[in-house]
Design an enzyme around this catalytic site. Structure first.
Site, PDB file in Angstrom:
ATOM      1  N   LYS A   1       0.847  -1.205   0.000  1.00 35.39           N
ATOM      2  CA  LYS A   1       0.000   0.000   0.000  1.00 35.39           C
ATOM      3  C   LYS A   1       0.877   1.247   0.000  1.00 35.39           C
ATOM      4  O   LYS A   1       0.728   2.118   0.846  1.00 35.39           O
ATOM      5  CB  LYS A   1      -0.971  -0.020   1.190  1.00 35.39           C
ATOM      6  CG  LYS A   1      -1.937  -1.182   1.149  1.00 35.39           C
ATOM      7  CD  LYS A   1      -3.153  -0.935   2.035  1.00 35.39           C
ATOM      8  CE  LYS A   1      -3.038  -1.657   3.333  1.00 35.39           C
ATOM      9  NZ  LYS A   1      -4.270  -1.677   4.106  1.00 35.39           N
ATOM     10  N   HIS A   2       1.820   1.259  -0.920  1.00 35.55           N
ATOM     11  CA  HIS A   2       2.686   2.427  -1.055  1.00 35.55           C
ATOM     12  C   HIS A   2       3.314   2.465  -2.445  1.00 35.55           C
ATOM     13  O   HIS A   2       3.295   1.469  -3.186  1.00 35.55           O
ATOM     14  CB  HIS A   2       3.761   2.464   0.032  1.00 35.55           C
ATOM     15  CG  HIS A   2       4.496   1.173   0.254  1.00 35.55           C
ATOM     16  ND1 HIS A   2       5.180   0.511  -0.727  1.00 35.55           N
ATOM     17  CD2 HIS A   2       4.645   0.422   1.383  1.00 35.55           C
ATOM     18  CE1 HIS A   2       5.726  -0.576  -0.214  1.00 35.55           C
ATOM     19  NE2 HIS A   2       5.402  -0.668   1.057  1.00 35.55           N
ATOM     20  N   ALA A   3       3.872   3.619  -2.768  1.00 35.97           N
ATOM     21  CA  ALA A   3       4.683   3.786  -3.979  1.00 35.97           C
ATOM     22  C   ALA A   3       5.991   4.438  -3.536  1.00 35.97           C
ATOM     23  O   ALA A   3       6.082   4.967  -2.427  1.00 35.97           O
ATOM     24  CB  ALA A   3       3.960   4.669  -4.989  1.00 35.97           C
TER      25      ALA A   3
END
Ligand code: TYD
Length: 138
Positions: free
Chosen positions: A52-54
């Site tokens: 749940k990240h970039a």
């Protein structure tokens, strides 16, 4: 084959003989970057969603060296789901790609290689913020 999000599978050679298999991943040769960081994820329940990240700078190669999991990637416009279930197949994730890892089997060991050392400041953990930033690149 290049996918619509830029994520792509990488097949590694299996050096197999009667003693078993050995897979080599050399930075800059078998994957598109030099390796600065290695971590691995295990013991995640099947209903857990990780990631749940970039990342602004980190690229990754994910390999389920045991068991299986799925990774959903999102480039701000379209999503793709890849299943990782072979110790000789990795998935390359370029920078600035949103990712969720989920559906972990109880025996899943997910090995992750990256071109960057850990820096929490280069992680984008808010999806709306990610979408805003990716669109501002265009
Ligand atoms: P986190 O980014 O939440 O894991 P995931 O991407 O699987 O959701 O990381 C979990 C914890 O581990 C968090 O406290 C940060 C720490 N961590 C490091 O110290 N170095 C690293 O390279 C990574 C990936 C995480």
């Amino acid at each position: 084959m290049q996918s619509k999000t830029g994520a792509r599978f990488i097949e590694f050679k299996q050096n197999g003989d009667e003693r078993g298999h050995l897979v080599v991943v050399e930075g800059g040769k078998d994957i598109p970057f030099e390796i600065a960081r290695v971590f691995y994820i295990y013991g995640s329940d099947p209903d857990v969603i990780r990631g749940k990240h970039a990342n602004h700078r980190s690229e990754f190669v994910l390999i389920n060296v045991n068991g299986k999991s799925k990774v959903k990637v999102d480039n701000g416009f379209t999503t793709e789901v890849f299943e990782l279930n072979k110790p000789h197949t990795g998935i390359y994730l370029p920078k600035m790609l949103w990712k969720d890892m989920y559906d972990f089997s109880s025996d899943s060991v997910l090995l992750v290689l990256s071109n960057e050392k850990y820096d929490s400041n280069e992680y984008i953990r808010d999806y709306q913020e990610y979408v805003m930033q990716i669109r501002s690149y265009l």
